[in-house]
Write an enzyme that holds these catalytic residues in place. Structure first.
Site, PDB file in Angstrom:
ATOM      1  N   SER A 172       0.982  -1.259  -0.130  1.00 51.10           N
ATOM      2  CA  SER A 172       0.111   0.105  -0.112  1.00 51.10           C
ATOM      3  C   SER A 172       0.836   1.173  -0.079  1.00 51.10           C
ATOM      4  CB  SER A 172      -1.030  -0.009   1.238  1.00 51.10           C
ATOM      5  OG  SER A 172      -1.457   1.244   1.517  1.00 51.10           O
ATOM      6  N   TYR A 180      -1.946  -0.961  10.824  1.00 53.72           N
ATOM      7  CA  TYR A 180      -2.306  -1.341   9.569  1.00 53.72           C
ATOM      8  C   TYR A 180      -1.051  -1.062   8.644  1.00 53.72           C
ATOM      9  CZ  TYR A 180      -3.742  -1.281   4.691  1.00 53.72           C
ATOM     10  OH  TYR A 180      -3.571  -1.430   3.177  1.00 53.72           O
ATOM     11  N   LYS A 221       2.003  -3.597   6.732  1.00 54.78           N
ATOM     12  CA  LYS A 221       2.299  -3.604   5.250  1.00 54.78           C
ATOM     13  C   LYS A 221       3.907  -3.219   5.095  1.00 54.78           C
ATOM     14  CE  LYS A 221      -1.554  -4.495   3.519  1.00 54.78           C
ATOM     15  NZ  LYS A 221      -1.503  -5.861   2.841  1.00 54.78           N
TER      16      LYS A 221
END
Ligand code: UD1
Length: 441
Positions: free
Chosen positions: A200, A247, A251
């Site tokens: 991401s 989160y 990643k």
């Protein structure tokens, strides 16, 4: 529940017409279910090669599956349905049938396993069905290695809610990080070493606030020297800057782990695709974004306001250093994003990129503001979306736009669809969903 639902084109399964199939969307009885203990064994191995798509029934996963099928790839989908619905598989079956109807070439195979990628026993059962031991030398018995019919894996099976990750970080580290480590160990034991990872733009953290398009070299896992946008030669050390939530950290951690793995074992080809902001849906209107739970990303919220299920869109901040004061993002049509995975696999299989670990931005290189998105949806829907301005959301950056040159030159990939097309396609999806409400869930 462990099920394997197969669509083996060219096999004895009767083909459905699209209209018949559509009326059956969301009806599990249309699928053929088999217990693993009765499954294919070496029969599967000898016939074909496959791409395994883990988390393949989610928003980006399902679109990628369809693009793989259109590219003629046999796929096996593994998904635990934690943030997806079984009906998405039925819809993929419809799309597969429709796409290959009247074409000369035979449709590829698609299979679905309802399974958690962290369930080692089940994952080994699945992978064993697609693998066989191969003897290295004819003389000894203990020199065999596994050869798999799975030539590559795309890994989407991660949790992705920023707010949930802040409330329950262990859930995120356990699934996204620990799960991926175990999964890679299993893949390694089957000699499956081509791996595409869903990363991401969040890995750029507060670097996004610099306001210039983000290059892959701004966030690396080894020391790298590169020429920046202003012509300056810069050296960056591996690391991350200003990640604001668990989160995002998962990643970044996964990327770092994969980089180390590829460094230690050069047989791996690992590609981390850094997604910018995916929006839109397949032009058929049969696939879309249908998460379980309350949406928090901009486009799903806007669509819920349009549909009346959320009364007003909160615009998080109008004091960013952008033309209209609202935050700017690089919105990318999910079909373009899905095709980025096909391009990455093709580059890996054709040896156009070196083995090892490599990151690619998947973005358009163009920024649009929150108000641009509202305007684009209003234009397509011929409706007004009620908005109210509220404070900035914690952890948000003002501008986050990709520099997509690396993907263009090395993967031969670029975006083709605009924000307006994304809005039109998603509006079509919503209209179609009204006609076949049973399909959503
Ligand atoms: C978010 C995640 C990011 C993830 C990406 C995946 C955060 C902080 N970041 O990125 O880690 O990779 O989704 O798609 O959540 N907005 C509103 N009102 C809303 C919703 C959003 O004004 O109701 C604004 C946000 O403040 C932001 C922009 O719209 O400026 C885009 O938001 P969103 O769709 O959540 O994406 P990101 O924040 O870019």
């Amino acid at each position: 529940m462990i099920t394997d639902s197969s669509t083996d084109s060219g096999s004895s399964s009767p083909r459905q017409s699209p209209s018949e199939s559509l009326s059956e969307v969301g009806t599990p009885a249309t699928e053929r279910s088999t217990l693993f203990s009765h499954s294919f064994s070496n029969l599967v191995y000898h016939q074909q090669q496959y791409i395994a798509v883990v988390g393949g029934l989610g928003y980006i996963g399902s679109h990628t599956c369809f693009e793989l099928l259109k590219a003629g790839e046999n796929i096996i989908i593994i998904d635990n349905l934690s943030n997806a619905f079984r009906s998405v598989y039925n819809r993929l079956q419809v799309l597969l049938t429709r796409y290959y109807e009247g074409r000369m070439e035979e449709a590829p195979v698609m299979r679905f396993y309802e399974a958690d990628y962290r369930d080692e026993t089940t994952m080994r059962q699945i992978l064993s069905d697609y693998s066989k031991p191969t003897r290295l030398f004819a003389t000894t018995d203990d020199d065999s290695v596994m050869t798999s019919a799975i030539k590559g894996v795309i890994h989407f099976a991660a949790y992705k809610s920023v707010s949930e990750s802040i409330k329950d970080p262990l859930k995120y580290y356990a699934n996204n990080v620990a799960g991926m480590i175990e999964f890679c160990s299993i893949l390694k034991s089957y000699n499956i070493k081509t791996f595409i990872f869903s990363s991401s733009a969040t890995v750029y953290g507060s670097l996004a606030n610099s306001g210039v398009p983000l290059k892959e070299e701004y966030c690396t896992h080894q020391t790298e020297t590169f020429v920046d946008h202003d012509g300056t030669v810069r050296t960056v050390d591996g690391g991350c800057t200003g990640l604001t939530n668990p989160y995002g950290r998962t990643k970044w951690m996964c990327e770092a782990i994969l980089s180390d793995l590829a460094f230690a074992d050069p047989e791996w080809t690992i590609i981390a695709l850094r997604y910018f902001n995916p929006v839109g849906c397949d032009e058929s209107g049969l696939l879309g974004e249908d998460p379980r739970g309350v949406p928090t990303n901009l486009m799903p919220v806007v669509l819920n306001v349009l549909a009346g299920s959320i009364p007003v869109l909160n615009i998080f901040g109008t004091d960013y250093p952008t033309p209209d004061g609202t935050a700017v993002r690089d919105f990318i049509h999910v079909t373009d994003l899905a095709r980025g995975h096909i391009a990455a696999l093709a580059a890996a299989f054709n040896d156009r990129i070196p083995k090892g670990f490599r990151t690619y931005n998947l973005g358009s290189g163009t920024g649009n503001s929150v108000l641009d998105v509202v305007g684009a949806v209003e234009g397509v829907a011929s409706a007004t979306i009620p908005v109210q301005i509220v404070d900035r959301r914690d952890g948000d950056v003002g501008i986050c736009v990709a520099m997509p040159r690396r993907a263009e030159s090395e993967l031969d990939w670029r975006t083709e669809k605009s924000l307006e097309t994304s809005c039109r396609d998603i509006y079509n999806f919503l209209e179609k969903s009204k006609d076949v409400p049973v399909a959503i869930g």
